[in-house]
Design an enzyme around this catalytic site. Structure first.
Site, PDB file in Angstrom:
ATOM      1  CE1 TYR A 187     -11.417  -8.179   8.323  1.00 23.35           C
ATOM      2  CE2 TYR A 187      -9.287  -7.300   7.780  1.00 23.35           C
ATOM      3  CZ  TYR A 187      -9.620  -8.874   8.462  1.00 23.35           C
ATOM      4  OH  TYR A 187      -9.483  -9.309   8.546  1.00 23.35           O
ATOM      5  CB  ALA A 221     -14.063  -6.226 -16.966  1.00 23.01           C
ATOM      6  CB  THR A 247      -8.320  -2.421   2.993  1.00 16.79           C
ATOM      7  OG1 THR A 247      -8.803  -1.703   1.795  1.00 16.79           O
ATOM      8  CG2 THR A 247      -7.259  -2.130   3.628  1.00 16.79           C
ATOM      9  N   GLY A 257     -17.137  -3.358  -3.219  1.00 12.92           N
ATOM     10  CA  GLY A 257     -16.781  -2.934  -2.209  1.00 12.92           C
ATOM     11  C   GLY A 257     -16.253  -1.343  -2.621  1.00 12.92           C
ATOM     12  NE  ARG A 269     -20.678  -9.011  -4.427  1.00 11.51           N
ATOM     13  CZ  ARG A 269     -19.414  -9.027  -3.803  1.00 11.51           C
ATOM     14  NH1 ARG A 269     -17.896  -8.142  -5.211  1.00 11.51           N
ATOM     15  NH2 ARG A 269     -18.724  -8.953  -2.584  1.00 11.51           N
ATOM     16  N   PRO A 310     -11.343  -6.146 -10.203  1.00  5.67           N
ATOM     17  CG  PRO A 310     -10.985  -7.690  -8.548  1.00  5.67           C
ATOM     18  CD  PRO A 310     -12.319  -7.013  -9.645  1.00  5.67           C
ATOM     19  CB  SER A 318      -0.736  -0.233   1.022  1.00  2.40           C
ATOM     20  OG  SER A 318      -1.126   1.396   1.467  1.00  2.40           O
TER      21      SER A 318
HETATM   22  P1  NAD Z   1     -14.575  -7.199  -4.621  1.00  2.11           P
HETATM   23  O1  NAD Z   1     -13.943  -8.144  -4.565  1.00  2.11           O
HETATM   24  O2  NAD Z   1     -15.168  -5.965  -3.311  1.00  2.11           O
HETATM   25  O3  NAD Z   1     -15.837  -6.824  -5.985  1.00  2.11           O
HETATM   26  C1  NAD Z   1     -15.163  -6.203  -7.270  1.00  2.11           C
HETATM   27  C2  NAD Z   1     -16.519  -6.940  -8.161  1.00  2.11           C
HETATM   28  O4  NAD Z   1     -15.966  -7.061  -9.538  1.00  2.11           O
HETATM   29  C3  NAD Z   1     -17.121  -8.749  -7.861  1.00  2.11           C
HETATM   30  O5  NAD Z   1     -18.502  -7.853  -7.610  1.00  2.11           O
HETATM   31  C4  NAD Z   1     -17.179  -9.286  -8.821  1.00  2.11           C
HETATM   32  O6  NAD Z   1     -18.039  -9.359  -9.071  1.00  2.11           O
HETATM   33  C5  NAD Z   1     -17.107  -8.340  -9.892  1.00  2.11           C
HETATM   34  N1  NAD Z   1     -15.977  -9.498 -10.962  1.00  2.11           N
HETATM   35  C6  NAD Z   1     -14.556  -9.377 -11.189  1.00  2.11           C
HETATM   36  N2  NAD Z   1     -14.324 -10.015 -12.180  1.00  2.11           N
HETATM   37  C7  NAD Z   1     -15.448  -9.694 -12.984  1.00  2.11           C
HETATM   38  C8  NAD Z   1     -15.562  -9.485 -14.446  1.00  2.11           C
HETATM   39  N3  NAD Z   1     -15.007 -10.043 -15.226  1.00  2.11           N
HETATM   40  N4  NAD Z   1     -16.784  -9.046 -14.819  1.00  2.11           N
HETATM   41  C9  NAD Z   1     -17.481  -8.612 -14.303  1.00  2.11           C
HETATM   42  N5  NAD Z   1     -17.692  -8.602 -12.809  1.00  2.11           N
HETATM   43  C10 NAD Z   1     -16.517  -8.844 -12.197  1.00  2.11           C
HETATM   44  O7  NAD Z   1     -13.782  -5.754  -4.685  1.00  2.11           O
HETATM   45  P2  NAD Z   1     -13.212  -3.586  -4.921  1.00  2.11           P
HETATM   46  O8  NAD Z   1     -13.159  -3.793  -3.366  1.00  2.11           O
HETATM   47  O9  NAD Z   1     -14.306  -3.525  -4.668  1.00  2.11           O
HETATM   48  O10 NAD Z   1     -11.812  -4.027  -5.010  1.00  2.11           O
HETATM   49  C11 NAD Z   1     -12.052  -4.009  -6.788  1.00  2.11           C
HETATM   50  C12 NAD Z   1     -10.328  -3.465  -6.996  1.00  2.11           C
HETATM   51  O11 NAD Z   1     -10.597  -1.986  -6.889  1.00  2.11           O
HETATM   52  C13 NAD Z   1      -9.460  -4.060  -6.587  1.00  2.11           C
HETATM   53  O12 NAD Z   1      -8.451  -3.923  -8.214  1.00  2.11           O
HETATM   54  C14 NAD Z   1      -9.021  -2.710  -6.285  1.00  2.11           C
HETATM   55  O13 NAD Z   1      -7.634  -2.649  -5.607  1.00  2.11           O
HETATM   56  C15 NAD Z   1      -9.197  -1.963  -6.952  1.00  2.11           C
HETATM   57  N6  NAD Z   1      -9.045  -0.426  -5.926  1.00  2.11           N
HETATM   58  C16 NAD Z   1      -8.593   0.720  -6.398  1.00  2.11           C
HETATM   59  C17 NAD Z   1      -8.587   1.308  -4.710  1.00  2.11           C
HETATM   60  C18 NAD Z   1      -8.241   2.993  -5.542  1.00  2.11           C
HETATM   61  O14 NAD Z   1      -7.878   3.935  -4.428  1.00  2.11           O
HETATM   62  N7  NAD Z   1      -7.199   3.161  -6.971  1.00  2.11           N
HETATM   63  C19 NAD Z   1      -9.770   1.630  -3.422  1.00  2.11           C
HETATM   64  C20 NAD Z   1     -10.191   0.676  -3.010  1.00  2.11           C
HETATM   65  C21 NAD Z   1     -10.119  -1.089  -4.497  1.00  2.11           C
END
Ligand code: NAD
Length: 297
Positions: free
Chosen positions: A87, A225, A84, A151, A177, A215, A32
Site C-alpha cells: 500500500y 539474487a 507496508t 517498493g 522498474r 525478496p 512484524s
Molecule cells: P517488491 O516486490 O516491491 O520489489 C522487489 C523487486 O525485486 C521487484 O522489482 C522484482 O522484480 C525484483 N526481483 C525479484 N527477484 C529478483 C531477482 N532474482 N533478481 C533481480 N530482481 C528481482 O518488494 P519490496 O517491498 O521492495 O521488498 C523487498 C524485500 O525487502 C522484501 O523481502 C521485504 O521484506 C524487504 N524489506 C525490508 C525492509 C527492512 O526494513 N529491512 C523494509 C521493506 C522491505
C-alpha cells in the site's frame, strides 16, 4: 521510567488516559517486529502505546478498500499508521500532505494524523541510510550495485544517493522498474551517476559493494539474487531482507571475508524515525535496536 501499573494508576487518578494508538496496515504482517519496538519504547518513555496490526489478509469478511481502513483509523483516534506492502504508493492520494522525503521517493510508510490532516512520510529511506552510517563506517561508495528496484528498493537508492555514492548500478528482473528508478534518482540527486544493468551485464561488474533489495533470501524464497561466486573479500554486502537476518547471501559474504549489513539496520531505524513522528518524543535508538534483537534470540 514509570511502570505500566504506575502509568495506569496515575492516569486513572487524574481521570485522563493519554494512550497513543498506532497501527500497521499491510498484508501478511503477523510476524512484524515493529509493534513491539514502538510499545516497548513507549513504556520506557512513560507513554502507553497501543500498536495494532491491521492485516488485510486477516480481516473478518475479507478485503476492505484502503480508503475505508484509513478513514476508520482516523475516526477511531489513531495517532498514526505505518504502511507496508502493498500500500505504500496507493495510500498517497488519500493524504493531505507529503513530507519532502515522501514526495521525492514517491512512497509513504508512515502517516501521522494531526489536526484533522493526514501527513505522509517515508522513514524507509532514513532507516536504510542511518543503518548504513552506523554499521558500515568507511565503506567504499565509488560503485554500488543495487539489485531490486521495487517498493523498498526505491528508498534504498535514494538513501545511497544521500550517502554519497558516486556510481549506482541498478538491476532488476523487471528491467522497466530499474529504468524507472534510474530516471527518478538522476532527477532527484546531483553528483551521482546512475546506470542500469540487466541480469547478465551485472555479472561483468566489480562493484565496491552490493545491496540485495529483492525478496530473494527470505525464508519463503531461498537463494541469492547475486551469484555468490562473484563475491570478493574486499567487497561489502548489504541485505534488506530480515526474515532471516542471516540470508544465504550474507552467510556466503561473511565466509568470504566481506563486511556485511543485515536488514535489521533499516528495520530498526525506520521505526526510530517513525516513533519520533508519532509521539514527538526522541526515542533511544539503541534501546529499540535491543528490543528488535531480543525478538531474534
Ligand atoms: P517488491 O516486490 O516491491 O520489489 C522487489 C523487486 O525485486 C521487484 O522489482 C522484482 O522484480 C525484483 N526481483 C525479484 N527477484 C529478483 C531477482 N532474482 N533478481 C533481480 N530482481 C528481482 O518488494 P519490496 O517491498 O521492495 O521488498 C523487498 C524485500 O525487502 C522484501 O523481502 C521485504 O521484506 C524487504 N524489506 C525490508 C525492509 C527492512 O526494513 N529491512 C523494509 C521493506 C522491505
Amino acid at each position: 521510567m514509570r511502570s505500566q501499573q504506575e502509568i495506569l494508576a496515575n492516569d486513572a487518578d487524574q481521570g485522563t488516559f493519554d494512550d497513543l494508538v498506532i497501527g500497521l496496515v499491510g498484508r501478511g504482517i503477523q510476524r512484524s517486529r515493529t509493534p513491539r519496538m514502538h510499545m516497548a519504547e513507549g513504556v520506557h518513555q512513560g507513554q502507553r502505546i497501543i500498536y495494532q496490526l491491521l492485516d488485510v489478509d486477516q480481516f473478518p469478511g475479507g478485503d476492505r478498500p484502503l480508503e475505508q481502513i484509513i478513514d476508520a483509523a482516523e475516526i477511531c483516534g489513531f495517532a498514526g499508521l505505518n504502511i507496508t506492502f502493498p500500500y505504500k504508493i496507493d495510500v498517497i492520494p488519500l493524504l493531505d500532505e507529503l513530507s519532502d522525503n515522501a514526495r521525492a521517493i514517491g512512497a509513504v510508510n508512515t502517516v501521522v494524523f494531526k489536526d484533522g490532516r493526514r501527513i505522509g512520510h517515508n522513514t524507509d529511506k532514513v532507516g536504510f541510510e542511518e543503518g548504513f552510517r552506523q554499521n558500515m563506517p568507511g565503506a567504499i561508495l565509488d560503485h554500488v550495485l543495487q539489485i531490486g528496484a521495487g517498493g523498498a528498493g526505491v528508498a534504498v537508492a535514494h538513501a545511497f544517493a544521500s550517502l554519497g555514492v558516486k556510481r549506482l548500478t541498478i538491476a532488476d528482473s523487471d528491467h522497466a522498474r530499474a529504468v524507472a528508478l534510474q530516471g527518478q534518482i538522476a532527477q532527484a540527486h546531483d553528483g551521482i551517476s546512475v546506470d542500469v544493468a540487466n541480469l547478465t551485464e551485472m555479472l561483468d561488474l566489480a562493484p565496491d559493494g552490493v545491496v540485495n533489495a529483492t525478496p530473494v533470501g527470505m525464508a519463503k524464497l531461498p537463494g541469492t539474487a547475486y551469484p555468490v561466486s562473484l563475491l570478493r573479500p574486499e567487497m561489502w554486502v548489504a541485505d534488506i531482507v530480515y526474515f532471516p537476518l542471516e540470508t544465504e547471501l550474507l552467510a556466503a559474504a561473511r565466509a568470504k571475508g566481506c563486511r556485511v549489513l543485515p536488514g535489521s539496520g533499516m528495520a530498526v531505524y525506520q521505526a526510530v524515525r517513525a516513533f519520533e513522528l508519532f509521539t514527538g518524543r526522541q526515542p533511544d535508538a539503541a534501546r529499540m535496536k535491543a528490543t528488535f534483537e531480543a525478538m531474534t534470540s
